[in-house]
Write an enzyme that holds these catalytic residues in place. Structure first.
Site, PDB file in Angstrom:
ATOM      1  CB  CYS A 127      -0.915   0.011   1.228  1.00 16.35           C
ATOM      2  SG  CYS A 127      -2.222   1.265   1.124  1.00 16.35           S
ATOM      3  CB  CYS A 129      -1.744   4.872   3.309  1.00 18.63           C
ATOM      4  SG  CYS A 129      -1.651   3.411   4.335  1.00 18.63           S
ATOM      5  CB  CYS A 137      -4.424   3.796  -0.155  1.00 16.45           C
ATOM      6  SG  CYS A 137      -4.982   3.712   1.558  1.00 16.45           S
ATOM      7  CE  LYS A 202      -7.377  -1.454   4.803  1.00 17.41           C
ATOM      8  NZ  LYS A 202      -5.984  -1.156   4.436  1.00 17.41           N
ATOM      9  NE  ARG A 212      -6.473   4.793   8.718  1.00 20.46           N
ATOM     10  CZ  ARG A 212      -7.695   5.033   8.288  1.00 20.46           C
ATOM     11  NH1 ARG A 212      -8.317   6.154   8.644  1.00 20.46           N
ATOM     12  NH2 ARG A 212      -8.305   4.176   7.501  1.00 20.46           N
ATOM     13  NE  ARG A 224      -6.469   4.748   4.814  1.00 25.74           N
ATOM     14  CZ  ARG A 224      -5.530   5.690   4.794  1.00 25.74           C
ATOM     15  NH1 ARG A 224      -5.567   6.654   3.892  1.00 25.74           N
ATOM     16  NH2 ARG A 224      -4.564   5.677   5.707  1.00 25.74           N
ATOM     17  CD  GLU A 240     -14.188  -5.278  -3.365  1.00 23.21           C
ATOM     18  OE1 GLU A 240     -13.236  -5.841  -3.929  1.00 23.21           O
ATOM     19  OE2 GLU A 240     -14.424  -4.064  -3.497  1.00 23.21           O
ATOM     20  CE  LYS A 255      -6.729  -3.806   7.933  1.00 23.55           C
ATOM     21  NZ  LYS A 255      -5.714  -3.164   7.147  1.00 23.55           N
ATOM     22  CB  SER A 281      -4.231  -1.098  15.394  1.00 22.87           C
ATOM     23  OG  SER A 281      -5.077  -0.258  14.626  1.00 22.87           O
ATOM     24  CE1 TYR A 320      -0.230  -4.725  14.537  1.00 21.17           C
ATOM     25  CE2 TYR A 320      -2.622  -4.842  14.791  1.00 21.17           C
ATOM     26  CZ  TYR A 320      -1.514  -4.434  14.071  1.00 21.17           C
ATOM     27  OH  TYR A 320      -1.671  -3.762  12.893  1.00 21.17           O
TER      28      TYR A 320
END
Ligand code: PBG
Length: 332
Positions: A127, A129, A137, A202, A212, A224, A240, A255, A281, A320
């Site tokens: 990406c 971004c 992006c 996404k 971010r 976005r 998609e 996501k 995140s 994470y």
């Protein structure tokens, strides 16, 4: 007598029989977690000797390429399946050129990791971004992200990451045709064996906030929603997914994970390719914040969340929590 009482209740079916002891529960467990299904995301920052904590994501760090090996060794020794790399370049520009520079931060990091460990599964995020001065992006034309002009740059990014030694590339920009563009470019460059993990469904999510902040990739204007999906749509996710598979995706993704478990389930029942879900995140930060205050038991909460994502149908979980969860699974 107790026996008689239970006969009178006439209960033939007693699901509690299979919940009686930990060993019986383990015997009939439907969903099992294993570190090999976890993908651990890492933020690689240009420079040397850097290991700085990420605000909003306690326990996560931005590290420079020279410090990356230590982080990765930990993950490897725990049996974690793969790492997913995000780059923070020294400088950003309008075209995000740091994303596809041969001496870019990710290219450098991948080359070093690959030289140290031929078997490590390395996935790179594709990406712009994190690399654009405006935080979008792709390339901006007339105030909008220009889809087709961006495709060329995503393709160049993927090829340079493959050349550095990535096993899989993950286009995450939500440009139409991004998987096909990346696949064609990889093949043309001779990287026939490098796989594509499409960030297929996404959503335009508020749960990307801490990421971010970590990556310095908040858009300087607008948002976005012109390319990421509307959180209200589930049928569209199937479309998609179909498109990404038709374009050659080897793995597809939903996501974020938690607010979209219904989408995970729908996709699972629709496709035969491996399905990844990204425990993003903001989902991580919520658990950390509550646990820090003593408002939830972190270990139990995380394992329940990851089990839920797997139960919904995800084969792979990008999280994470990967290191801690792997430790907890090993000590169960
Ligand atoms: C890059 C990208 C984002 C995330 C992964 N890849 C941010 C975004 O779309 O703004 C978010 C991951 C997370 O929140 O953990 N496009």
């Amino acid at each position: 007598m107790r026996l008689q009482v239970s006969r009178e209740t006439n209960l033939l079916l007693r699901p509690r029989r299979l919940r009686r002891t930990a060993a019986v529960r383990a015997l009939v467990r439907e969903t099992r977690l294993d570190p090999s299904q976890f993908i651990f995301p890492l933020f690689v920052r240009a420079g040397r000797g850097i290991r700085e904590p990420i605000p909003g994501m306690p326990g996560q760090w931005r590290v420079s390429p020279d410090r990356l090996a230590g982080e990765v060794e930990d993950a490897r020794s725990l049996g974690i399946g793969a790492i997913l790399l995000f780059g923070l370049p020294e400088e950003k520009d309008a075209a995000g050129s740091g994303a596809y520079a041969d001496d870019g931060v990710i290219q450098e990091a991948v080359r070093a990791l690959r030289a140290a460990d031929p078997d490590l599964v390395i996935i790179t995020d594709v990406c712009l971004c994190e690399y654009t001065s405006h935080g979008h992006c792709g390339v901006i034309r007339d105030g909008q992200v220009d889809n087709d002009a961006t495709l060329d740059l995503l393709a160049k990014t993927a090829v340079s990451q493959a050349a550095a030694g990535a096993d899989l590339v993950g286009p995450s920009a939500m440009m139409d045709g991004q998987v096909g563009a990346v696949r064609r470019a990889l093949d043309a460059a001779g990287f026939l064996e490098v796989a594509v993990m499409g960030y297929s469904a996404k959503y335009a999510s508020a749960f990307y906030g801490p990421f971010r902040e970590a990556a310095g990739s908040t858009p300087k204007f607008g948002d976005r929603r012109g390319h990421q999906m509307d959180p209200a749509n589930a049928r569209e996710a199937e479309r998609e997914i179909d498109l990404d598979i038709a374009e050659g995706a080897d793995i597809v993704m939903v996501k974020p994970a938690l607010p979209y478990l219904d989408v995970v389930q729908r996709v699972r029942s629709r496709v035969t390719v491996p399905l990844a879900a990204y425990n993003v995140s903001g989902e991580y930060a919520m658990v950390k914040a509550a646990a820090e205050r003593g408002w939830c038991d972190e270990r139990a909460t995380v394992l329940e969340i990851l089990t839920g994502i797997a139960r919904a149908g995800a084969d792979l979980i990008i999280t994470y929590h990967a290191k801690e969860a792997s430790q907890w699974l090993a000590s169960r």
